[in-house]
Structure formats: C-alpha cells, structure tokens
Design an enzyme around this catalytic site. Sequence first.
Site, short mmCIF file in Angstrom:
data_model
loop_
_atom_site.label_atom_id
_atom_site.label_comp_id
_atom_site.label_asym_id
_atom_site.label_seq_id
_atom_site.Cartn_x
_atom_site.Cartn_y
_atom_site.Cartn_z
CG ASP A 89 -19.43 44.04 66.18
OD1 ASP A 89 -20.71 44.14 66.02
OD2 ASP A 89 -18.42 44.58 65.59
CG ASP A 100 -25.31 43.84 65.07
OD1 ASP A 100 -24.42 44.85 64.57
OD2 ASP A 100 -26.35 44.24 65.25
N1 LIG Z 1 -21.78 45.06 63.66
C1 LIG Z 1 -21.64 45.57 62.61
N2 LIG Z 1 -21.76 45.96 61.42
C2 LIG Z 1 -21.81 45.39 60.15
N3 LIG Z 1 -20.63 46.19 60.39
C3 LIG Z 1 -19.11 45.60 61.32
N4 LIG Z 1 -18.23 45.84 61.76
C4 LIG Z 1 -17.46 45.63 62.29
N5 LIG Z 1 -19.34 45.58 63.23
C5 LIG Z 1 -20.18 45.41 62.52
#
Ligand SMILES: Nc1ncnc2[nH]cnc12
Length: 292
Positions: free
Chosen positions: A210, A212
Amino acid sequence: MSETMIGVIGGSGLYEIEGLEGAEWREVTTPWGDPSDAILTGSLAGVPMAFLPRHGRGHVHDPASVPYRANIDAMKRLGVTDLVSVSACGSFREEMAPGDFVVVDQFIDRTKGRPQSFFGPGCVAHVSLAHPTCPRLAEVCAAAAEADGTKVHRGGTYLAMEGPQFSTLAESRMYREAWGADVIGMTNMPEARLAREAELCYVTVAMVTDYDSWHPDHAEVDVAEVLKVLKGNGARARALISRLPALLRDRPVPCPEGCGQALDHAVMTAPGKRDPALLEKLNAVAGRILGP
Ligand SMILES: Nc1ncnc2[nH]cnc12
Ligand SMILES: CSC[C@H]1O[C@H](OP(=O)(O)O)[C@H](O)[C@@H]1O
C-alpha cells in the site's frame, strides 16, 4: 567450515512454506521465552532451512508482542547462518508500488518499549549497526525475486513504527518528506538489531502492499487492502524462498561481509565482572566469543 543454513521469518500473510524435505514443526525453547510458534525445519535442494511465522500461525502476535529475542535465539540455536525477513510494508515512494519488493538496507527505529538487546547489566556489548543488513544476502534475495519476474528495488530505508494503528497523515508525510524513509512496517526492529547481536547475516525483503496514507490518489491504508495485495505477494515470496538454496549453497561460511564476527570487539564488561546467569542465557547467541 560450518555449513550454510537458511532461516526465513515470514510476516503477515506468510505463515508456512511448502516443499521442504523432511519437514517437521519443531518446538524450540530458549532462555528468552518461547518463539512466536514452532519452527518448520527441513531442507530444500540439500540446504538446511528453518521457517518461523513471525506472528504465529493464525496471526496471534501483534507487532509489540512478537517475542523477538526468542525468535532470533531459536534461529541461532538451530544453526541458521543467513536470515531473511519477509515482511509486508507501506510505501512512501511513487515508484515503489504495491506488488514490488524492496530489499531494505537501512532502518529508522520508532518502536517503543520492546526489549532491544540480548546484552545488559552483567554483560554489556555494543555492536555496530551502521550497515544493519548483509549485502551478500541482499543481493541473493534481489536476484531470487527478479528471477521470478518481480520488480525489485535494491536498497531502501524501512521506518519501523510501533503500531498497531497505522500512521496519521502528518506522520506519514513527515517520514516521507523530512526523514527520507522509503517504506514503513511495524516489525523489523528490534529484529534486525538482535540478528546483528546474534552474528547472523540478515536482510529484509519488504513486500509493498500500500501507499500508507500520504498519496493523494490512493485511499489510506487499511487491512482489507493489505490482505488483497498480500494474496498476490505470497506466491512470489514462496518462489523467492525456493530459489535461495541454489544461490547460497557453496558460499563461504562465515560470510566475508563480517556479519558472523559482529561481537569480536563489542563486549565491554571485564571477564571477572560478568554475570554468570546472563552468560548462561547468551550461550547460543554469543557462545562463539563468551564460551558455550
Ligand atoms: N502502511 C503500513 N504501515 C505499517 N505497516 C504496514 N504493513 C503494511 N502496510 C503498512
Ligand atoms: C497486516 S498490515 C500490518 C502488519 O503487517 C506487517 O507485518 P510483518 O512485518 O510481520 O509482515 C506490519 O509490520 C504490521 O505488523
């Protein structure tokens, strides 16, 4: 010369691997408590391997409750020389897109209150963490992933946050713009510190799931989205792992990068002042220099 043994710590979405000859889930006890789960041992193409699901099968441990010291001690105790962390992460870079793998070479540690070291009063040690990952193992992992057609980014800074909640928008922007982090996760610290203290070659293969919450064109991260991408990543993570034996077999042990001698000049406490109880706990991790 002792032989190469590959260890893999599987993160979110990677709770077991297939294809090990002589596969057996083994309970390993350590002076630091129980590891996250039993450890799957066996061999792949003639190379011994050990696999541990970081959160336990069924995802029991949250990032703070993962028994990092027990996990690293157990891997060392089993004879692991090369330890690969396969982890889900968010991305702070447009070009590090969901589905890509980032072979991490630096960390920023924002975790709080997790035991950070095997050492302490009665046996104080300071290892170097300037280069916290093993360049040889990093190159092997990058090549293994690329051989399968995965887009790999060689090098990147992993921000280890405490969690378990994801970051605020302000934090996400700060990590990306001011701190220069490339990816974010919740687990690879203190794991990387402890692997260095245990004199293991260690590298993080971060699988981007992703963006974030900083990206204006992508919705903020949630678990449903992460799991969707992880489903696709799982097969590629397994393919990467299956290529490691061919690439690591016949490499010299210990690794010429010096990971296996990290403690050579690290222990400060005078022999006569060392705490016998702590020395006993350190028997696997630091037996090479402290005596078994
Ligand atoms: N955006 C994110 N922040 C922290 N841990 C994660 N693991 C997968 N995506 C994450
Ligand atoms: C399921 S999203 C958050 C969770 O996933 C990552 O775990 P791991 O590093 O073990 O793959 C992240 O660090 C969080 O713990």
